[in-house]
Scaffold this active site. Sequence first.
Site, PDB file in Angstrom:
ATOM      1  CG  ASP A   9      -1.579   0.980   1.230  1.00 32.13           C
ATOM      2  OD1 ASP A   9      -2.172   1.944   0.554  1.00 32.13           O
ATOM      3  OD2 ASP A   9      -3.277   0.951   2.387  1.00 32.13           O
ATOM      4  CG  ASP A 103      -3.570   3.612  -3.012  1.00 30.88           C
ATOM      5  OD1 ASP A 103      -4.454   2.951  -3.383  1.00 30.88           O
ATOM      6  OD2 ASP A 103      -3.473   4.112  -2.228  1.00 30.88           O
ATOM      7  CD  GLU A 104      -5.460  -1.343  -0.666  1.00 33.47           C
ATOM      8  OE1 GLU A 104      -5.441  -2.454   0.207  1.00 33.47           O
ATOM      9  OE2 GLU A 104      -5.541   0.074  -0.774  1.00 33.47           O
TER      10      GLU A 104
END
Length: 419
Positions: A9, A103-104
Amino acid sequence: MTSHIMHVDMDAFFVSAELVRRPELRGLPVVVGGTGGRGVVAAASYEARAFGVYSAMSTYQARRLCPRAIFLQGDHSYYASVSSMVMEIFERYTPLVEPVSLDEAFLDVGGSMRLHGPPFEIAQSIRRDISHEQGLTCSVGIAPNKFLAKLATEGAKPNPGPKGPIPGLGVKVVEEHEIQDFLDPLPVSSLWGVGPVTVARLDQIGITTVLQLRMFPRDSLIRALGKTQGAHLHRLAHGVDERNVEAQQTIKSLSHEETFPEDLYSEERIGTEIFRMADAVGKRLRGLSFLGSTINLKVRLKDFSTFTRSITLPNPTDSGRIIGRNALGLVETVEVSSGVRLLGVGISNLTKSNLGLQLSFDDVGSDGSEWRDAERAIDQIQEKYGTQSIGAASILTEGGLRPKEKGAQQWGPSGDTKK
DNA sequence: TCTGGGGTCCTCAGACGA
DNA sequence: TCTGTCGTCTGAGGACCC
């Protein structure tokens, strides 16, 4: 077997990405999101978080909490390009990468250990690569399954401080024998699928921690929450999650929605906006070679009451015109005279379009030409000359064509949005 | 001048055919 | 022929995720 499912993350991703191209803002409270009156916060720097500003909060509230903060309108396409470079870094270490969002991602590194070393070392290498190549930091959780890996990431994150982030562990590993000790003290709200409504329901039966949830009889839990959710939470409380890391994901629906800077009252304007969104949905369908059967309409009124309507077509379509006409029919079943705050048009029941398409009369124009051909021609011209170059007359507004594009208004209207 | 956008999944109710 | 039941489909809405 060591833990080999990894969850990565990015730390305050949207803000961090902005600071890479605007380093002069480092150390300041920076907020990224929709800067207009109806926008929300997408990400806040750790300096801004120290003032109580968090993502999903309204921009209005964030401005009151931290008037000194620098507010930047989110730039989805820029973040998407940074994200794809980060995903490429993951793929150096394993082909099993499942992006969750920009983002992950989840990574299964079980097959990569002979080449790249144990998972902890792989995580360190990934963090180093991302830092050197993109100037960004991330946190990593490693565990025997996705659910635990994601929770572990939370334990690796930095914390907000008035002078910037207070570094966290960076990488946290949860091994098989540590699962219960790791899970038991956590609040139930940290479990995947437990939001405010479920927290309140669990609270009513005296459950606030994972330990209490784990000790609660499975049958009683199912009685309280229903079969699916009860059984699901019972498994999670015991650290069980059988989902695999899926590198290939199929989409099931796609949609566009938009909150307007000012409420809409005119039927004509509402119709134009519906066709504009339907046009974008059709374009995306064609780009992905999908057809859809169920048209979905979403309407949010001035008072925030929200209505959805849907209709299933006899033949699947990828035509913006057909989607728009059906969505327009659906909006007539909603009383919109009090003012429309948001409109959304979507499509579901998707199939791959190379399976062959049964044309309906809707696909054929009055002059005998096929609308599908016309829409494909428009796609090609827009590809070459830009989205402002050409478009259907039905989506023409006072502000020009204003074609809708994915993520263009991800966090609400910007402060300079014109009607 | 409060409350986004893009998704997935679930539940429930009503219609309908066997 | 009528009625009840069951499974399936569709539509609406809610909860949740990032």
